[in-house]
Design an enzyme around this catalytic site. Structure first.
Site, PDB file in Angstrom:
ATOM      1  N   TYR A 223     -21.065 -55.597  -0.564  1.00  0.00           N
ATOM      2  CA  TYR A 223     -20.861 -57.122  -0.671  1.00  0.00           C
ATOM      3  C   TYR A 223     -20.250 -57.540   0.496  1.00  0.00           C
ATOM      4  O   TYR A 223     -19.038 -57.735   0.256  1.00  0.00           O
ATOM      5  CB  TYR A 223     -19.356 -56.900  -2.265  1.00  0.00           C
ATOM      6  CG  TYR A 223     -19.581 -55.986  -3.485  1.00  0.00           C
ATOM      7  CD1 TYR A 223     -20.078 -54.506  -3.329  1.00  0.00           C
ATOM      8  CD2 TYR A 223     -19.992 -57.172  -4.494  1.00  0.00           C
ATOM      9  CE1 TYR A 223     -20.361 -53.896  -4.844  1.00  0.00           C
ATOM     10  CE2 TYR A 223     -20.683 -56.248  -5.727  1.00  0.00           C
ATOM     11  CZ  TYR A 223     -20.304 -54.950  -5.979  1.00  0.00           C
ATOM     12  OH  TYR A 223     -20.780 -54.363  -6.535  1.00  0.00           O
TER      13      TYR A 223
ATOM     14  N   ARG B  49     -21.411 -45.600  -4.149  1.00  0.00           N
ATOM     15  CA  ARG B  49     -22.205 -44.911  -5.473  1.00  0.00           C
ATOM     16  C   ARG B  49     -22.702 -43.247  -4.895  1.00  0.00           C
ATOM     17  O   ARG B  49     -22.446 -42.703  -4.267  1.00  0.00           O
ATOM     18  CB  ARG B  49     -23.143 -46.144  -5.555  1.00  0.00           C
ATOM     19  CG  ARG B  49     -23.425 -47.398  -5.912  1.00  0.00           C
ATOM     20  CD  ARG B  49     -23.526 -48.203  -5.318  1.00  0.00           C
ATOM     21  NE  ARG B  49     -25.003 -47.062  -7.632  1.00  0.00           N
ATOM     22  CZ  ARG B  49     -26.345 -47.314  -7.455  1.00  0.00           C
ATOM     23  NH1 ARG B  49     -26.845 -48.991  -6.791  1.00  0.00           N
ATOM     24  NH2 ARG B  49     -27.059 -46.867  -8.124  1.00  0.00           N
TER      25      ARG B  49
ATOM     26  N   ASP C 143     -21.843 -49.472 -11.276  1.00  0.00           N
ATOM     27  CA  ASP C 143     -21.106 -50.568 -11.705  1.00  0.00           C
ATOM     28  C   ASP C 143     -19.720 -49.136 -11.664  1.00  0.00           C
ATOM     29  O   ASP C 143     -19.842 -48.488 -11.371  1.00  0.00           O
ATOM     30  CB  ASP C 143     -20.397 -50.241 -13.199  1.00  0.00           C
ATOM     31  CG  ASP C 143     -21.575 -51.820 -13.936  1.00  0.00           C
ATOM     32  OD1 ASP C 143     -21.145 -52.852 -13.533  1.00  0.00           O
ATOM     33  OD2 ASP C 143     -21.949 -52.234 -13.958  1.00  0.00           O
TER      34      ASP C 143
END
Lengths: 680, 680
Positions: free
Chosen positions: A288, A280, A50
């Site tokens: 995405y 990340r 996230d």
């Protein structure tokens, strides 16, 4: 051990759903008795990462683990925009900072959801000992509210029947793919996945005897996902639509020659769709990926069987061409259909509350998923906690809907616009009306950055935010809010006059942070670090130039009123407890530190004495230069007059509730009388 | 389970003494097989706090837990000097910053020794799994070095016989006081305490059968205190004297009207002695109190029986008068006699090493106790670790004495001067020749701050520091060092020319830290954060203006030499291991970040490719402005030419070992050939 009547017990708060927002609630000190249940027998979202926005990091910091997230996460610094050139080949067209410069002391980072859950669970353990544990494999079967008792502070009016599942029942199904990918997938919780299985689980579980229990709760919080059992049981709706846009997500370690793979990228290909790159921690990158080759059928549902990691990745490769990308390791993957929905009602009788996906669903690409959810929980948590403990009045609970439904609506609007711009084909020129202008996209991104930071939230009037207007105007616009939210009477002119006392601290917004020094030891603190999420309200006394005798007299008078036997501060404090138990008074003055003495120049109520441990040295600060960390210039940044100062009331969640002159003690007292239970 | 011959086993490293320095050794990644023994069955120094100086925090950060210490500790910002005025009453005469401004990214903090031990133990667990554990209640009984094998890399020439104690034997005695204080005291380890009890313990233990074991070690490190069994067994001395000054220490929560109780204070009273205030975390304050009413007898030893908490505290009250001070809670107390001693020899045959109190003792008031010890351990740790693993040559082990005995001697000299000034009576005027001038004291404090920060350490020439001169000049001056320390041949002129390439990176000193940006993701890093204590040497390539074709050619040529099959980099790397296993190459360039591309502009050896996980994005940095954290100005601060750059070799402990032009590849290769075992 079966018996006819199931065991029955009372609890202050029952939380349904142990996702990150569910477990956030009891993470602060002195939380009431709570149980957390989850139908799954294990944490399951092992791969998902996230983005954590500025405000979420400020919240983490107030909970005591902002530094852990900051240290472990990948920091996203820059967004690179890639678009097709005249030749149709993608090239970098723009760079913008990922977080608006100067907005917060934090910038956006990306971290594994499992780590974030770990921080919350560690905090629960730290503050509750072992009294609060997540009970897994437990499913709610029925929920009833005793309407006769909903306004009774001592009652436990919400009856929830729970069923304890067997291990097998509590294990979530994992989709099997024929791909080389061994990674776990998230399809089962995606909106492309199967229907929820509560009814099926309950039916199965009922075949076994003695596996149920009844809990009578003061308050129930449903954090049980987009197909929330709690919401459906209350009969509330999610309003909104699904779009035709379908996206896949893969978290991989990429092997690629694409130059910006460690940047956040928004990539529009000429005709193969769009892709977002989210770098990340640990070499991982989240992709995405727009799936143009799969579209929903007449019923609005997409064919899930086509969607495999290979299918998703080949779409990514087409979008990124002529750059090459491949991978050996995939951590997690999923797919979802973009849609925006918001709940009609966020609570039932101010006894059962809905949060997170249960009241708003949207696409994950704006990086808002966990952020808005945590802010929901942060807004609701202290309210339920303090009301359940008898410290706050029940009236404050209505502000959950008026404050957070407004934010959910704004989020949905933002997401609709952003998703359309991101999923659309890039315009081939100014005459290409059907295509998306890349200038417009960049503009939306820049504007969106302020919204997505979480720092533009400005709560409307209520008993905890003293503002002119009514809930219908500044709240969520619903009839319910209009009816229930109590407000303080204040004219726009009066409000403007008060707000001008600290123009950098807008009433309804979070307290921004600047460095101040501890008067007693000269240590620099970001002022927000002193506003911990420990359930306490705070009064910030901007004491101004305390060395000026006239100003000193004003401060002395204000403090005498604070300290008087019948003051709100004394009346709010439970008998026998320290004076800072419910409301803590913090001071920032503007005289020179070295010319000022804590014990000589400041009234005792600003640094209370305790016969066992002496004076309190952690409540008086000064706006002065530090040796090693520069000058915070707090008075200037907060827009407060250096000579005369002012008084500000801050909620336990760091939002400004009220401000006034040092002489406006009645106004301050009125603010607290409106939300606190005062004794005597 | 008794038997006649005790169990016998081999181990790479045996550490005797599990204090903070002992357990520091195996806290980095890839440490060889190690055992740590301690005669006590429990951690005992429960109350003591330590000041952590800048360099210690840099070391903590390189070990991965600087942030934990920084967060939990009290930060000491300012020193206040209190002296008698003309009326004989103490008043504040000066304020100075506790840490010199701009010296380091850290400032001095104070933290409980137990927490520091916890950080080290967590690291041992993190990096060793459960293979390294502190074995408590284990005592060394004999130590023999097999002289025939000391230069044999494969041998285990140190034979140590261990005895396993019973629980009762391993429990330290606690002095009982008649005072109200229930706190534990540290007298048993003070130099006022009893003699060490090894012999007694061994005698008792021998009465039981089968409780011994033999360990054959490659290396032994003795961290077993001021009366070190290891040192005595080797027959080495501690040179130096005790003084007549006796001080008490109490860590209390004070109830006082003294205004600077949260500052570090140096207080000279007119005739009652001196006191130092060290504010700690959690409301605690450490008081260091001169005990004028107790003096050593003819034998040089003080009468320990008079020294109680009440006795010590009443001395503090007299010094602080007319201010009042009292307390309810005392965390810990002790007393000690000031003395300064340094070991004659720091190692035996480069096989058995002494560290910490075993080779230097001094007074605790300069806040050096734990700091110099940890720096000893940090200096010795990587050397023993890399030699034991066959990565470094045994020659480097001689530099432990040449580097650290010099520091110990400097420390002793500083402490003698400082203790005299601090324990002396303040002068009553310029004519009072016997009194201590408060101006002189302040001067000493200011100068001392540079020394005590740990950042003035400048190691002399050796095979790991390329400098002119010999060990006798810049080392510790001992004959042994002169004989054993190998040096590189370099003339003063040649050295000056090289040093001028990076004037801000003095050869022999630690690499200072400035912010640089990761080229691939724009994230700002303090450069020191990239110099982790993972046992790797580093080459820092200041690549200069990589966009200038002439400079690019120089960089390409340098990299081609690095990458060539027979280069020191390839030969140092174990076969089948990544190229950065033993020596990591880090780059800082000075072109604009946004005009530069990692994959386009930098040779592969600077960002090595791995077929499983792609390019390495964490080795190339740029000296450019950041969005959120300012501009580090690294080239300017390191004194490196922005166009032409230079090359710097850095040791695993962050000290600069060598520097040269990009063309001086032979020099760089020579540096590593002097200390690394190169294959082929």
């Amino acid at each position: 051990m079966s018996s006819d009547a199931p065991a029955e017990s009372n609890v202050d708060v029952l939380i349904i759903g142990a996702g990150p927002a569910g477990i956030q609630h009891p993470t602060t000190a002195s939380w009431p008795r709570t149980r957390i249940i989850d139908k799954r027998n294990t944490k399951i979202f092992c791969g998902q990462a996230d983005g954590l926005q500025c405000r979420s990091l400020e919240i983490f910091d107030s909970l005591g683990f902002g530094d852990r997230a900051w240290k472990e996460a990948n920091h996203m610094i820059e967004i690179c925009m890639w678009n097709p050139g005249a030749d149709g080949v993608i090239r970098r067209s723009d760079r913008i900072p990922d977080t608006i410069v100067g907005l917060s002391r934090f910038q956006q980072i990306v971290l594994h959801q499992g780590r974030i859950e770990r921080f919350f669970l560690d905090n629960i353990k730290k503050y509750s000992g072992d009294t609060i544990k997540v009970e897994r494999g437990v499913l709610p079967e029925s929920l009833e509210i005793d309407m006769d008792k909903v306004e009774d502070d001592a009652a436990y009016p919400v009856k929830v029947k729970l069923r304890i599942l067997s291990d097998e029942e509590a294990t979530p199904p994992q989709a099997q793919s024929g791909s080389k990918v061994k990674a776990s997938d998230g399809l089962f919780r995606s909106n492309l996945g199967m229907e929820d299985d509560e009814e099926d689980l309950i039916r199965k579980s009922k075949a076994r005897a003695g596996e149920s229990e009844v809990v009578n709760a003061k308050y129930v919080i449903g954090c049980d996902g987009a197909r929330s059992w709690t919401r459906r049981t209350l009969g509330f709706e999610l309003d909104g639509e699904a779009t035709d846009f379908i996206w896949g997500v893969m978290d991989i370690i990429p092997v690629t020659d694409f130059p910006d793979i460690r940047m956040r990228c928004a990539i529009h290909s000429a005709s193969n769709g769009s892709l977002m790159v989210i770098p990340r921690e640990n070499r991982l990158v989240g992709l995405y990926i727009q799936l143009k080759e799969v579209t929903p059928d007449a019923s609005g549902r997409a064919d899930r069987s086509k969607i495999t990691p290979d299918f998703i990745f080949s779409a990514a490769q087409k979008i990124l061409a002529p750059y090459k990308i491949n991978y050996e390791y995939c951590d997690w993957w999923t797919a979802y259909q973009i849609g925006q929905r918001v709940g009609t009602s966020f609570d039932a009788e101010r006894r059962v509350f809905l949060a997170v996906d249960a009241v708003h669903t949207h696409s994950p690409k704006a990086g808002q998923g966990m952020n808005v959810s945590m802010q929901d929980a942060f807004n609701l948590g202290w309210k339920v906690g303090l009301v359940a403990k008898g410290i706050c009045k029940r009236e404050i609970l209505s502000s959950y809907q008026s404050e957070r439904r407004r934010v959910a609506q704004d989020l949905i609007e933002f997401d609709q616009k952003f998703s359309r711009l991101f999923s659309g084909r890039p315009a081939k020129g100014v005459m290409d009306a059907e295509g998306v202008s890349m200038e417009e996209f960049k503009e939306a991104f820049l504007k969106g950055n302020m919204f997505t930071s979480g720092l533009s939230v400005n709560y409307g009037p209520s008993c905890i935010v003293v503002k002119p207007g009514d809930a219908a105007e500044q709240g969520d616009g619903s009839e319910k809010t209009k009816k229930l939210v109590a407000t303080h009477a204040i004219t726009p002119e009066e409000f403007q006059r008060k707000q001008a006392l600290a123009s950098g601290l807008p009433v309804g917004m979070r307290v921004n942070s600047f460095r101040v020094l501890n008067q007693a030891c000269a240590r620099p603190w970001h002022f927000q670090e002193r506003l911990k999420a420990d359930g306490r309200f705070r009064v910030i006394l901007f004491a101004g130039n305390i060395l000026n005798p006239g100003q000193k007299e004003r401060v002395d008078k204000f403090c005498a009123q604070l300290d008087a036997p019948g003051s709100f501060l004394r009346r709010a404090t439970p008998s026998g407890k320290p004076i800072d138990t419910v409301v803590e008074v913090l001071t920032i003055h503007s005289a020179k530190r070295v010319e000022t003495e804590l014990l000589r120049d400041f009234p005792e109520v600003l640094h209370p004495f305790d016969e066992h441990v002496g004076w309190d040295y952690n409540k008086v600060f000064v706006d002065d230069e530090s040796y090693h960390e520069g000058y915070g210039n707090a008075y200037k940044n907060y827009g407060v007059d250096r000579e005369r100062g002012c008084v500000v009331a801050v909620r336990p969640d760091q939002y400004v509730g009220w401000m006034g002159e040092l002489e406006d003690f009645a106004g301050l007292e009125g603010y607290f009388a409106g939300c606190l239970v005062l004794r005597g």
